[in-house]
Structures are given as structure tokens and as C-alpha cells.
Design a protein around this motif. Structure first.
Motif, mmCIF file in Angstrom:
data_model
loop_
_atom_site.group_PDB
_atom_site.id
_atom_site.type_symbol
_atom_site.label_atom_id
_atom_site.label_comp_id
_atom_site.label_asym_id
_atom_site.label_seq_id
_atom_site.Cartn_x
_atom_site.Cartn_y
_atom_site.Cartn_z
ATOM 1 N N UNK A 37 16.964 24.614 41.103
ATOM 2 C CA UNK A 37 17.294 23.840 42.306
ATOM 3 C C UNK A 37 17.601 24.752 43.491
ATOM 4 N N UNK A 38 18.330 25.845 43.253
ATOM 5 C CA UNK A 38 18.636 26.776 44.343
ATOM 6 C C UNK A 38 17.376 27.460 44.853
ATOM 7 N N UNK A 39 16.529 27.919 43.942
ATOM 8 C CA UNK A 39 15.287 28.574 44.358
ATOM 9 C C UNK A 39 14.386 27.608 45.123
ATOM 10 N N UNK A 40 14.479 26.327 44.804
ATOM 11 C CA UNK A 40 13.698 25.308 45.507
ATOM 12 C C UNK A 40 14.288 24.957 46.866
ATOM 13 N N UNK A 45 18.523 17.655 45.368
ATOM 14 C CA UNK A 45 18.336 17.911 43.937
ATOM 15 C C UNK A 45 19.497 18.735 43.396
ATOM 16 N N UNK A 46 19.999 19.658 44.169
ATOM 17 C CA UNK A 46 21.147 20.457 43.738
ATOM 18 C C UNK A 46 22.357 19.569 43.459
ATOM 19 N N UNK A 47 22.589 18.582 44.315
ATOM 20 C CA UNK A 47 23.696 17.642 44.081
ATOM 21 C C UNK A 47 23.442 16.804 42.825
ATOM 22 N N UNK A 48 22.205 16.390 42.633
ATOM 23 C CA UNK A 48 21.863 15.633 41.428
ATOM 24 C C UNK A 48 22.095 16.477 40.181
ATOM 25 N N UNK A 52 24.448 15.956 36.862
ATOM 26 C CA UNK A 52 23.859 15.904 35.520
ATOM 27 C C UNK A 52 24.492 16.898 34.549
ATOM 28 N N UNK A 53 24.720 18.133 35.014
ATOM 29 C CA UNK A 53 25.187 19.175 34.084
ATOM 30 C C UNK A 53 26.577 19.703 34.395
ATOM 31 N N UNK A 54 27.211 19.188 35.429
ATOM 32 C CA UNK A 54 28.580 19.586 35.741
ATOM 33 C C UNK A 54 28.666 20.803 36.651
ATOM 34 N N UNK A 55 29.889 21.043 37.087
ATOM 35 C CA UNK A 55 30.155 22.200 37.945
ATOM 36 C C UNK A 55 30.056 23.479 37.130
ATOM 37 N N UNK A 154 12.798 19.920 37.054
ATOM 38 C CA UNK A 154 13.537 20.091 38.314
ATOM 39 C C UNK A 154 12.551 20.178 39.476
ATOM 40 N N UNK A 155 11.446 20.891 39.278
ATOM 41 C CA UNK A 155 10.435 20.985 40.342
ATOM 42 C C UNK A 155 9.838 19.622 40.672
ATOM 43 N N UNK A 156 9.680 18.779 39.669
ATOM 44 C CA UNK A 156 9.199 17.419 39.899
ATOM 45 C C UNK A 156 10.193 16.645 40.762
#
Length: 170
Positions: A37-40, A45-48, A52-55, A154-156
Motif C-alpha cells: 500500500x505504501x509503495x502504491x 487503501x492504506x487506511x483499509x 484489516x490487519x491492525x496498527x 492490494x494492487x487490485x
């Protein structure tokens, strides 16, 4: 079906992929999805991903930051240098600090973050090197494949988010 529902659908697909797999620890999964998400460079998406996976911890943030930023430099450089014919020394051409100086908390997870960033950047020559490093850490091809699948998911999400922003703004 409205375009907006598709973003939710992709988030649900990523969540299903993450929750059904037994190959990667939560820590490794966090490194992979945050790095992708960061590289994208996609804040939505980063917030999503965060939901999904937590902080993640400060140390995880540092590791992922290093992986993503270093891949931004090396992926573009080495992809270019491998496609042209220059007679020069390319060993550590970017003058990056050695990995041991970065005080990486979890080296294996760091390599997973690198392969996620490589996929986003299309840095396939670097991708192969990081996969070799993961194998040297006794990571299975099945685990590496799962990381590639999760990154693709994630890219999708990123592509869908961009499309939604474009179509809603126009």
C-alpha cells in the motif's frame, strides 16, 4: 452494480485471502500489505489495510519504510541499468547504507516487504534477489507465493480505488 461496491468487494477478497492462509504470521502479513500500500502511494487503501490487519509498531514502521524507500531507488535503477549496456561498476551504485546498519527488527519480514515493493515498482530483477534471500531464511515457495498473491490483491484494491476516484471526479 455501482462502481463504489467494487472497492468493498476487493477489500473483502483481501480479507478472505489473509484470514484463510496459514503460511504467513500476522507480522509478516502486516509487512507485506503495508509495504504494498505504501509503495502504491494510495492513502485510501492504506487506511483499509490498517483496518484489516491492525496498527503496526514504530519498529515495524521503520523496517517497512526502509524496505519501500530502498526499493524505490534500487528497483528503478537496476531495471534501467540491466536494459542498457554501460561498462561501469554497479555494486551498491545507489550508495545505500548496508542493511546491518539499519537495525532491522525482523529481517525475514523485511524481505517480504521488499518483494511487495518490488512487485508494485515492477522491479523484477530485484524481486528475484529478495526471493533468494527469503529462501535462505528457510521460507517456503508456498509462503513466498502467498506473499505475491496478497500483494497482487492490494494492487487490485489500488487500481479499483484509482478508477473510482477518476470516474467519480469526471
Amino acid at each position: 452494480m455501482p462502481i463504489i461496491d467494487e472497492a468493498c468487494e476487493h477489500s473483502e477478497l483481501l480479507n478472505a485471502l489473509i484470514s484463510r492462509q496459514l503460511l504467513l504470521s500476522t507480522n509478516r502479513m502486516q509487512y507485506i500489505v503495508y509495504a504494498a500500500a505504501l509503495a502504491s502511494q494510495n492513502k485510501h487503501v492504506l487506511h483499509t489495510i490498517q483496518h484489516l490487519v491492525g496498527d503496526i509498531t514504530i519498529n515495524q514502521r521503520k523496517d517497512i519504510h526502509h524496505a519501500v524507500v530502498r526499493m524505490a531507488a534500487t528497483n528503478t535503477y537496476y531495471m534501467a541499468i540491466h536494459s542498457i549496456d554501460l561498462s561501469c561498476n554497479i555494486a551498491n551504485a545507489m550508495q545505500l547504507a548496508p542493511l546491518k546498519e539499519l537495525d532491522v527488527e525482523d529481517l525475514t519480514s523485511y524481505y517480504y516487504a521488499c518483494i511487495a515493493a518490488c512487485l508494485v515498482n515492477k522491479g523484477y530483477s530485484c524481486l528475484n534477489n529478495h526471493i533468494t534471500l527469503l529462501r535462505s531464511c528457510d521460507e517456503s515457495d508456498d509462503s513466498i507465493n502467498m506473499a505475491l498473491r496478497v500483494t497482487a490483491s492490494v494492487l487490485t484494491m489500488c487500481q479499483s480505488s484509482f478508477n473510482n476516484d477518476y470516474f467519480l471526479d469526471n
